[in-house]
Design a protein around this motif. Sequence first.
Motif, PDB file in Angstrom:
ATOM      1  N   ILE A 101       0.862  -1.185   0.000  1.00  0.00           N
ATOM      2  CA  ILE A 101       0.000   0.000   0.000  1.00  0.00           C
ATOM      3  C   ILE A 101       0.894   1.229   0.000  1.00  0.00           C
ATOM      4  O   ILE A 101       1.726   1.402   0.891  1.00  0.00           O
ATOM      5  CB  ILE A 101      -0.928   0.020   1.221  1.00  0.00           C
ATOM      6  CG1 ILE A 101      -1.800  -1.242   1.261  1.00  0.00           C
ATOM      7  CG2 ILE A 101      -1.806   1.272   1.211  1.00  0.00           C
ATOM      8  CD1 ILE A 101      -2.685  -1.347   2.492  1.00  0.00           C
ATOM      9  N   VAL A 102       0.732   2.069  -1.006  1.00  0.00           N
ATOM     10  CA  VAL A 102       1.575   3.250  -1.186  1.00  0.00           C
ATOM     11  C   VAL A 102       0.765   4.507  -0.885  1.00  0.00           C
ATOM     12  O   VAL A 102      -0.389   4.626  -1.305  1.00  0.00           O
ATOM     13  CB  VAL A 102       2.118   3.315  -2.633  1.00  0.00           C
ATOM     14  CG1 VAL A 102       2.854   4.621  -2.886  1.00  0.00           C
ATOM     15  CG2 VAL A 102       3.031   2.132  -2.906  1.00  0.00           C
ATOM     16  N   ALA A 103       1.355   5.444  -0.171  1.00  0.00           N
ATOM     17  CA  ALA A 103       0.735   6.747   0.042  1.00  0.00           C
ATOM     18  C   ALA A 103       1.165   7.682  -1.078  1.00  0.00           C
ATOM     19  O   ALA A 103       2.365   7.869  -1.317  1.00  0.00           O
ATOM     20  CB  ALA A 103       1.159   7.331   1.387  1.00  0.00           C
ATOM     21  N   ALA A 104       0.200   8.252  -1.784  1.00  0.00           N
ATOM     22  CA  ALA A 104       0.463   9.278  -2.791  1.00  0.00           C
ATOM     23  C   ALA A 104       0.047  10.604  -2.171  1.00  0.00           C
ATOM     24  O   ALA A 104      -1.137  10.962  -2.158  1.00  0.00           O
ATOM     25  CB  ALA A 104      -0.315   8.986  -4.075  1.00  0.00           C
ATOM     26  N   VAL A 105       1.019  11.318  -1.623  1.00  0.00           N
ATOM     27  CA  VAL A 105       0.745  12.485  -0.784  1.00  0.00           C
ATOM     28  C   VAL A 105       0.662  13.731  -1.663  1.00  0.00           C
ATOM     29  O   VAL A 105       1.666  14.194  -2.206  1.00  0.00           O
ATOM     30  CB  VAL A 105       1.824  12.650   0.297  1.00  0.00           C
ATOM     31  CG1 VAL A 105       1.504  13.830   1.192  1.00  0.00           C
ATOM     32  CG2 VAL A 105       1.932  11.370   1.131  1.00  0.00           C
ATOM     33  N   ASN A 106      -0.549  14.287  -1.770  1.00  0.00           N
ATOM     34  CA  ASN A 106      -0.839  15.338  -2.741  1.00  0.00           C
ATOM     35  C   ASN A 106      -1.006  16.719  -2.122  1.00  0.00           C
ATOM     36  O   ASN A 106      -1.562  17.611  -2.760  1.00  0.00           O
ATOM     37  CB  ASN A 106      -2.132  14.977  -3.492  1.00  0.00           C
ATOM     38  CG  ASN A 106      -3.297  14.751  -2.545  1.00  0.00           C
ATOM     39  OD1 ASN A 106      -3.213  13.916  -1.650  1.00  0.00           O
ATOM     40  ND2 ASN A 106      -4.378  15.497  -2.715  1.00  0.00           N
ATOM     41  N   GLY A 107      -0.529  16.900  -0.888  1.00  0.00           N
ATOM     42  CA  GLY A 107      -0.670  18.200  -0.227  1.00  0.00           C
ATOM     43  C   GLY A 107      -0.345  18.041   1.245  1.00  0.00           C
ATOM     44  O   GLY A 107       0.581  17.309   1.610  1.00  0.00           O
TER      45      GLY A 107
END
Length: 259
Positions: A100-106
């Motif tokens: 599970i990857v976190a795609a941190v957009n802010g």
Amino acid sequence: MYENLLTNESNGIYTITINRPTKLNALNSQVITELGEAILEIYNNPAIKSAIITGIGEKAFAAGADISEFTELDGEGGKQLALRGQQLVFSKIENCPKPIVAAVNGFALGGGCELAMACHFRIASNNAKFGQPEVNLGLIPGYGGTQRLTHLVGKGRAIELLITGNMIDADEAYRIGLVNKVTELSDLIPTAEKILGAVNKKAPLAVSKCLTLANIAVSKPLVGLEQEIQEFGNLFDTKDAKEGAAAFLEKRPANFIGE
């Protein structure tokens, strides 16, 4: 299906998007409940090989917990809040047998930073911000932040961030090892999908054991070395290991089946 999440499965990748844009995707109790259900879907659905967690919009991944829920809590209530989140979501993510990857957009602050750190690794857009500002409320992180931050960036850097409550940008997060990659915002999800698309072609049982043993390495390094030997040997009894060796020798792509 969910009031506060958007979900989508494509090519074996399950994307969970926190959808509370007017609250900067803050993690209230309902979001925690729904995230718990979505994480179980990753565990239980054989069509899902990996997952991405992100936030809606261009401002926030998850800007912390919903502080409005804190005002009526006493000590026991605070303990139950933390325990519930850990059991339903954060530990479930960390121990998931699928990446599970976190795609941190802010903004990834407080519980949002903890959510990103519970994921197996993190990719950040160049506008991302990270921090554990709980000390400003007279509190500490309750969803594993003191532990996972220390594991990821080292004791000294972790203590500085925890006791100052300071926020850092994506480039600094990359420099200290909190995130694996920094991208343009428009490239964030495609980059995560590209990485996971490659991972999804690997032997699922081997990927799962890598995740398990990496977790043990952090918490119980000596036990991890012993278990690595056992699991290394166990994988030789799988069809995928035999297929992997045969494909290598025959100079062809391997066809892994997760057995």
